[in-house]
Motif scaffolding. Structure first.
Motif, PDB file in Angstrom:
ATOM      1  N   VAL A  93      56.731  28.731 -50.163  1.00 34.04           N
ATOM      2  CA  VAL A  93      55.662  28.925 -49.175  1.00 34.04           C
ATOM      3  C   VAL A  93      56.250  29.190 -47.796  1.00 34.04           C
ATOM      4  O   VAL A  93      55.775  30.077 -47.063  1.00 34.04           O
ATOM      5  CB  VAL A  93      54.738  27.688 -49.140  1.00 34.04           C
ATOM      6  CG1 VAL A  93      53.697  27.832 -48.025  1.00 34.04           C
ATOM      7  CG2 VAL A  93      54.043  27.506 -50.470  1.00 34.04           C
ATOM      8  N   GLN A  94      57.286  28.443 -47.427  1.00 34.53           N
ATOM      9  CA  GLN A  94      57.918  28.668 -46.129  1.00 34.53           C
ATOM     10  C   GLN A  94      58.466  30.083 -46.025  1.00 34.53           C
ATOM     11  O   GLN A  94      58.320  30.731 -44.971  1.00 34.53           O
ATOM     12  CB  GLN A  94      59.055  27.667 -45.915  1.00 34.53           C
ATOM     13  CG  GLN A  94      58.600  26.251 -45.629  1.00 34.53           C
ATOM     14  CD  GLN A  94      59.785  25.348 -45.306  1.00 34.53           C
ATOM     15  OE1 GLN A  94      60.319  25.364 -44.203  1.00 34.53           O
ATOM     16  NE2 GLN A  94      60.200  24.556 -46.277  1.00 34.53           N
ATOM     17  N   CYS A  95      59.088  30.563 -47.075  1.00 35.86           N
ATOM     18  CA  CYS A  95      59.637  31.923 -47.051  1.00 35.86           C
ATOM     19  C   CYS A  95      58.533  32.960 -46.898  1.00 35.86           C
ATOM     20  O   CYS A  95      58.667  33.927 -46.141  1.00 35.86           O
ATOM     21  CB  CYS A  95      60.435  32.187 -48.328  1.00 35.86           C
ATOM     22  SG  CYS A  95      61.973  31.242 -48.456  1.00 35.86           S
ATOM     23  N   VAL A  96      57.409  32.745 -47.607  1.00 38.13           N
ATOM     24  CA  VAL A  96      56.310  33.718 -47.566  1.00 38.13           C
ATOM     25  C   VAL A  96      55.674  33.762 -46.185  1.00 38.13           C
ATOM     26  O   VAL A  96      55.439  34.846 -45.629  1.00 38.13           O
ATOM     27  CB  VAL A  96      55.254  33.378 -48.640  1.00 38.13           C
ATOM     28  CG1 VAL A  96      54.010  34.227 -48.459  1.00 38.13           C
ATOM     29  CG2 VAL A  96      55.841  33.588 -50.031  1.00 38.13           C
ATOM     30  N   ILE A  97      55.369  32.603 -45.619  1.00 36.76           N
ATOM     31  CA  ILE A  97      54.676  32.599 -44.328  1.00 36.76           C
ATOM     32  C   ILE A  97      55.610  32.937 -43.169  1.00 36.76           C
ATOM     33  O   ILE A  97      55.151  33.349 -42.100  1.00 36.76           O
ATOM     34  CB  ILE A  97      53.988  31.240 -44.060  1.00 36.76           C
ATOM     35  CG1 ILE A  97      55.009  30.114 -43.950  1.00 36.76           C
ATOM     36  CG2 ILE A  97      52.962  30.943 -45.135  1.00 36.76           C
ATOM     37  CD1 ILE A  97      54.398  28.771 -43.610  1.00 36.76           C
ATOM     38  N   PHE A  98      56.932  32.793 -43.377  1.00 29.16           N
ATOM     39  CA  PHE A  98      57.878  33.142 -42.329  1.00 29.16           C
ATOM     40  C   PHE A  98      58.256  34.619 -42.365  1.00 29.16           C
ATOM     41  O   PHE A  98      58.782  35.145 -41.380  1.00 29.16           O
ATOM     42  CB  PHE A  98      59.146  32.288 -42.454  1.00 29.16           C
ATOM     43  CG  PHE A  98      60.051  32.347 -41.256  1.00 29.16           C
ATOM     44  CD1 PHE A  98      59.737  31.641 -40.099  1.00 29.16           C
ATOM     45  CD2 PHE A  98      61.205  33.106 -41.270  1.00 29.16           C
ATOM     46  CE1 PHE A  98      60.555  31.693 -38.988  1.00 29.16           C
ATOM     47  CE2 PHE A  98      62.037  33.171 -40.156  1.00 29.16           C
ATOM     48  CZ  PHE A  98      61.710  32.455 -39.018  1.00 29.16           C
ATOM     49  N   LEU A  99      57.958  35.281 -43.471  1.00 28.57           N
ATOM     50  CA  LEU A  99      58.342  36.686 -43.636  1.00 28.57           C
ATOM     51  C   LEU A  99      57.848  37.585 -42.509  1.00 28.57           C
ATOM     52  O   LEU A  99      58.620  38.431 -42.021  1.00 28.57           O
ATOM     53  CB  LEU A  99      57.847  37.205 -44.987  1.00 28.57           C
ATOM     54  CG  LEU A  99      58.174  38.659 -45.314  1.00 28.57           C
ATOM     55  CD1 LEU A  99      59.691  38.853 -45.376  1.00 28.57           C
ATOM     56  CD2 LEU A  99      57.536  39.071 -46.642  1.00 28.57           C
ATOM     57  N   PRO A 100      56.579  37.480 -42.048  1.00 30.91           N
ATOM     58  CA  PRO A 100      56.144  38.361 -40.954  1.00 30.91           C
ATOM     59  C   PRO A 100      56.986  38.232 -39.700  1.00 30.91           C
ATOM     60  O   PRO A 100      57.103  39.191 -38.932  1.00 30.91           O
ATOM     61  CB  PRO A 100      54.697  37.904 -40.697  1.00 30.91           C
ATOM     62  CG  PRO A 100      54.254  37.304 -41.973  1.00 30.91           C
ATOM     63  CD  PRO A 100      55.473  36.646 -42.545  1.00 30.91           C
ATOM     64  N   ALA A 150      44.833  39.139 -33.554  1.00 29.46           N
ATOM     65  CA  ALA A 150      44.816  38.747 -34.966  1.00 29.46           C
ATOM     66  C   ALA A 150      46.113  39.175 -35.654  1.00 29.46           C
ATOM     67  O   ALA A 150      46.667  38.432 -36.479  1.00 29.46           O
ATOM     68  CB  ALA A 150      43.612  39.361 -35.664  1.00 29.46           C
ATOM     69  N   VAL A 151      46.600  40.366 -35.322  1.00 28.85           N
ATOM     70  CA  VAL A 151      47.857  40.843 -35.903  1.00 28.85           C
ATOM     71  C   VAL A 151      49.021  39.972 -35.444  1.00 28.85           C
ATOM     72  O   VAL A 151      49.876  39.585 -36.244  1.00 28.85           O
ATOM     73  CB  VAL A 151      48.098  42.315 -35.511  1.00 28.85           C
ATOM     74  CG1 VAL A 151      49.441  42.796 -36.047  1.00 28.85           C
ATOM     75  CG2 VAL A 151      46.979  43.202 -36.027  1.00 28.85           C
ATOM     76  N   ASP A 152      49.050  39.631 -34.164  1.00 26.02           N
ATOM     77  CA  ASP A 152      50.142  38.814 -33.637  1.00 26.02           C
ATOM     78  C   ASP A 152      50.078  37.384 -34.170  1.00 26.02           C
ATOM     79  O   ASP A 152      51.115  36.741 -34.369  1.00 26.02           O
ATOM     80  CB  ASP A 152      50.092  38.811 -32.111  1.00 26.02           C
ATOM     81  CG  ASP A 152      51.437  38.405 -31.491  1.00 26.02           C
ATOM     82  OD1 ASP A 152      52.374  38.128 -32.249  1.00 26.02           O
ATOM     83  OD2 ASP A 152      51.530  38.376 -30.255  1.00 26.02           O
ATOM     84  N   ILE A 153      48.881  36.870 -34.403  1.00 20.22           N
ATOM     85  CA  ILE A 153      48.752  35.533 -35.002  1.00 20.22           C
ATOM     86  C   ILE A 153      49.398  35.516 -36.378  1.00 20.22           C
ATOM     87  O   ILE A 153      50.126  34.583 -36.733  1.00 20.22           O
ATOM     88  CB  ILE A 153      47.269  35.124 -35.079  1.00 20.22           C
ATOM     89  CG1 ILE A 153      46.739  34.780 -33.681  1.00 20.22           C
ATOM     90  CG2 ILE A 153      47.075  33.917 -36.011  1.00 20.22           C
ATOM     91  CD1 ILE A 153      45.247  34.551 -33.634  1.00 20.22           C
ATOM     92  N   TRP A 154      49.138  36.562 -37.175  1.00 20.99           N
ATOM     93  CA  TRP A 154      49.760  36.663 -38.507  1.00 20.99           C
ATOM     94  C   TRP A 154      51.278  36.691 -38.385  1.00 20.99           C
ATOM     95  O   TRP A 154      51.999  36.128 -39.225  1.00 20.99           O
ATOM     96  CB  TRP A 154      49.252  37.929 -39.194  1.00 20.99           C
ATOM     97  CG  TRP A 154      49.872  38.199 -40.524  1.00 20.99           C
ATOM     98  CD1 TRP A 154      49.590  37.564 -41.700  1.00 20.99           C
ATOM     99  CD2 TRP A 154      50.877  39.167 -40.831  1.00 20.99           C
ATOM    100  NE1 TRP A 154      50.365  38.082 -42.718  1.00 20.99           N
ATOM    101  CE2 TRP A 154      51.159  39.072 -42.202  1.00 20.99           C
ATOM    102  CE3 TRP A 154      51.556  40.121 -40.061  1.00 20.99           C
ATOM    103  CZ2 TRP A 154      52.089  39.884 -42.835  1.00 20.99           C
ATOM    104  CZ3 TRP A 154      52.491  40.927 -40.687  1.00 20.99           C
ATOM    105  CH2 TRP A 154      52.753  40.807 -42.049  1.00 20.99           C
ATOM    106  N   HIS A 155      51.784  37.306 -37.334  1.00 19.27           N
ATOM    107  CA  HIS A 155      53.225  37.415 -37.114  1.00 19.27           C
ATOM    108  C   HIS A 155      53.824  36.103 -36.603  1.00 19.27           C
ATOM    109  O   HIS A 155      55.005  35.824 -36.831  1.00 19.27           O
ATOM    110  CB  HIS A 155      53.459  38.548 -36.101  1.00 19.27           C
ATOM    111  CG  HIS A 155      54.858  38.659 -35.594  1.00 19.27           C
ATOM    112  ND1 HIS A 155      55.242  38.209 -34.348  1.00 19.27           N
ATOM    113  CD2 HIS A 155      55.981  39.171 -36.160  1.00 19.27           C
ATOM    114  CE1 HIS A 155      56.528  38.436 -34.172  1.00 19.27           C
ATOM    115  NE2 HIS A 155      57.002  39.027 -35.251  1.00 19.27           N
ATOM    116  N   TRP A 156      53.015  35.272 -35.938  1.00 18.94           N
ATOM    117  CA  TRP A 156      53.532  34.138 -35.173  1.00 18.94           C
ATOM    118  C   TRP A 156      53.355  32.795 -35.860  1.00 18.94           C
ATOM    119  O   TRP A 156      54.209  31.907 -35.752  1.00 18.94           O
ATOM    120  CB  TRP A 156      52.838  34.144 -33.809  1.00 18.94           C
ATOM    121  CG  TRP A 156      53.094  32.980 -32.903  1.00 18.94           C
ATOM    122  CD1 TRP A 156      52.161  32.126 -32.393  1.00 18.94           C
ATOM    123  CD2 TRP A 156      54.343  32.543 -32.359  1.00 18.94           C
ATOM    124  NE1 TRP A 156      52.746  31.190 -31.577  1.00 18.94           N
ATOM    125  CE2 TRP A 156      54.095  31.425 -31.536  1.00 18.94           C
ATOM    126  CE3 TRP A 156      55.659  32.988 -32.507  1.00 18.94           C
ATOM    127  CZ2 TRP A 156      55.100  30.756 -30.865  1.00 18.94           C
ATOM    128  CZ3 TRP A 156      56.668  32.302 -31.829  1.00 18.94           C
ATOM    129  CH2 TRP A 156      56.384  31.212 -31.025  1.00 18.94           C
TER     130      TRP A 156
END
Length: 282
Positions: A93-100, A150-156
């Motif tokens: 999960v950490q790898c997936v959410i950190f990918l962006p 919204a795009v930056d939130i996904w990235h951050w």
């Protein structure tokens, strides 16, 4: 000891202090970046304060800051707490959410334009084809800022999650287990045990969020360039436009000084908190 610190001090003076002082001085001149600068006093600041676009950009920066102090922070805290109490699959999960976070901003910006918000090829187009009536938010001055946010939130938010999880893992496991044995639910545990335990980390990330929110540039410039009709204009894109499109370096420097002022205020607050925490520890 000072000899060991001298190289770092010199680097900071050359790369940070001197350019900062030159930028501050440039705010008081009229200069196109080519000829000789002409002293203008406070004229650049007067024009800046009389410009409605400046106030719109400042308001957008404040809205952006409020969004990023709440939405991604709450998302990250909840996800970090969930990963702490339910560690199964935590690494994946950490790898997936950190990918962006490791993707290039330009790539994310172009993907959001073409695959999400585009009324021809994106998700918006697909929704319109299936009975929904959704206009391109990037073309709406009232919604463009929120679309980019919204795009930056996904990235951050994945980065925040990893930071908060690392801080939560420093809390004594006995304290967490005692709270769970006493019947504390998930949100009770988060509020009364985990949040107090990561308060220094949370304060630091909130201060950094304020600083970065007033420096935001890449996402907005790539996705909307501050438009439409200045709907997503922020101080950084306004300064960039003054400097590289209008050739008004002095005006750009004046806007940059305002950006730096908010960063200095946030830094002062954090230093004050650090001093207070050090005094309490002593």
């Amino acid at each position: 000891m000072w000899l060991f610190a001298l190289p770092a001090v010199l680097i900071n003076v050359v790369i940070i202090l001197i350019p900062a002082l030159l930028t501050f001085a440039t705010a008081f001149v009229v200069w196109d970046g080519v000829g000789l600068p002409v002293w203008a006093g406070f004229a650049n600041f007067q024009r800046m304060f009389d410009d409605p676009v400046f106030w719109s950009a400042l308001g957008n920066n404040l809205v952006w800051t409020l969004i990023f102090l709440t939405v991604p922070v709450i998302m990250a805290l909840v996800m970090a707490a969930a990963l702490l109490v339910a560690p199964k699959g935590r690494l994946v999960v950490q790898c997936v959410i950190f990918l962006p976070r490791i993707l290039a901003v330009a790539v994310i910006g172009r993907i959001s334009q073409g695959m999400i918000f585009s009324p021809v090829t994106g998700v918006v187009a697909w929704l319109n084809e299936h009975g929904f009536s959704i206009a391109d938010p990037l073309a709406d001055p009232d919604r463009s800022l929120y679309a980019v946010a919204a795009v930056d939130i996904w990235h951050w938010w994945g980065f925040l999650t990893v930071v908060f999880l690392a801080a939560m893992r420093q809390i004594s496991i006995d304290q967490i287990e005692a709270a769970r044995l006493d019947g504390a639910g998930f949100f009770t545990l988060l509020r009364y045990v985990l949040l107090p335990g990561i308060q220094p980390t949370l304060a630091l990330m909130m201060i950094l969020t304020v600083i970065w929110s007033f420096q935001v540039f890449e996402f907005i410039y790539i996705v909307t360039r501050g438009g439409p009709a200045y709907g997503s204009e922020v101080l950084a894109t306004l300064a960039y436009r003054h400097a590289f499109f209008e050739g008004d370096i002095g005006q750009a420097a004046a806007v940059s000084c305002v950006m730096s002022l908010f960063g200095l205020c946030a830094t002062a607050v954090y230093m004050r908190l650090q001093i207070r925490e050090g005094a309490q520890s002593a």
